[in-house]
Design an enzyme around this catalytic site. Sequence first.
Site, mmCIF file in Angstrom:
data_model
loop_
_atom_site.group_PDB
_atom_site.id
_atom_site.type_symbol
_atom_site.label_atom_id
_atom_site.label_comp_id
_atom_site.label_asym_id
_atom_site.label_seq_id
_atom_site.Cartn_x
_atom_site.Cartn_y
_atom_site.Cartn_z
ATOM 1 N N GLU A 51 77.533 31.552 55.552
ATOM 2 C CA GLU A 51 76.408 30.653 55.296
ATOM 3 C C GLU A 51 75.091 31.301 55.721
ATOM 4 O OE1 GLU A 51 76.777 28.199 53.532
ATOM 5 O OE2 GLU A 51 78.843 27.512 53.752
ATOM 6 N N PHE A 53 70.725 31.531 56.415
ATOM 7 C CA PHE A 53 69.769 31.060 57.413
ATOM 8 C C PHE A 53 69.341 29.620 57.162
ATOM 9 C CE2 PHE A 53 65.447 30.680 59.151
ATOM 10 C CZ PHE A 53 65.605 31.219 60.409
ATOM 11 N N ASP A 347 57.646 34.559 53.725
ATOM 12 C CA ASP A 347 57.682 34.202 52.301
ATOM 13 C C ASP A 347 57.630 32.684 52.121
ATOM 14 O OD1 ASP A 347 57.627 36.517 50.774
ATOM 15 O OD2 ASP A 347 59.799 36.775 50.758
#
Length: 404
Positions: A51, A53, A347
Amino acid sequence: MIFISLLLTSLVLTCAEDNSQGYCIANEQSCATQLEEEEEKFIFYDVNPPEGFNLRRDVYMRFAIMMSEARKQGRRKNWNLVLPPWYNLYHWKTADVSNEPLPWSMFFDVESLKAFAPVVELHELFSKTKRKHFQIDRLYVLQNFPNAFENGVFDDKWEINTHCDYTASFWGYKNVTVKEIVCVKFQGMISKLWEVVMQSSHKYVMFAHGEIPLHDNYGSKSFWECRKSMKFSKKLIETAKKYISENLHCEGDICSTYISVHWRRQDFARARKRDVPSIKGTSTQIDKAIKKHNSDIVDVFIASDAQYSELIQLENQLKNLGYRVHFYSPTENDLQELRDGGIAIVDQIICTHAAYFIGTHESTFTFRIQEDREILGFESSTTFNRLCPDTGRCEKPSKWTIVQ
């Protein structure tokens, strides 16, 4: 009164015994600290290794809300949540960066997290115990029931599973072990985990596969209170705002000078071909969105995991349509200081402040940007937008609007 006096005298004498016998002087600070530490208990958790972040951020919220709600109800006040270090994430692939467990303070304002829920960094707990070797008392390995809708009904339930095969890494720490492992089939809301916790009097309890329990009330006021507390670290915010100021000519929180796009590729382009557009289709949709929202905008910021060759193709197509294309390109120093996780957050922050955002369907990276835009107060029409496949059905994004 005589009985009470005798009782108090007995307590004083007991506390006054020599420390070597396991007692302490009640009015000494060392005694108060010792008693306080003995009363504290800790819940650890981890998430399925593949899985990413942003899914892990959501799992944290489930546990943090569980802890916060219990305290609001005057229960479990001695329990604390241990923040699992960020370690060996599947999408973090930058070479030559040391693979070490990273604290939450690398990415988040931990003091803000603590203002919402009783959380502690693992290294803080290490310093409290002052032991070289740390042992978790009991590890519950959560597993799914084979049939979630038995008899057509989804019930909250759990049961001990006799079959238990689990290998734990404990975030790369070799000095962390576990005394006992118990497998538990679990289904339902996360608050039901308290029933599992209360099966013993252990001080250190851990849950593996913390992604299995669900939110009690997704999108509720408590959900948004927790989400607001998840502020990024000062360093990451400063880095993103510096980029926005210098390249996208905006100084405020709600910008009007550029649109942002989260263009998910790699595994999505392979496994979800029906949900993502081609490079040509992507540039066409971006052009249409700008013309519809504000035809005066010429700056497009793109956050993507695409291959370099794909980014160049998209950039060239957008340039041919008259747009200036921007990517956040970290320096070697940025990579060393911020790591892959920090670069991705920069980002996200840049995408969050754009006048208009276009995301990728069912991407947790996109979900987190949408949540941050809701917190900042952007109009929903500028936030819940997605890239559609070139042909076929295009399901509209779900709108999880903020609850004040």
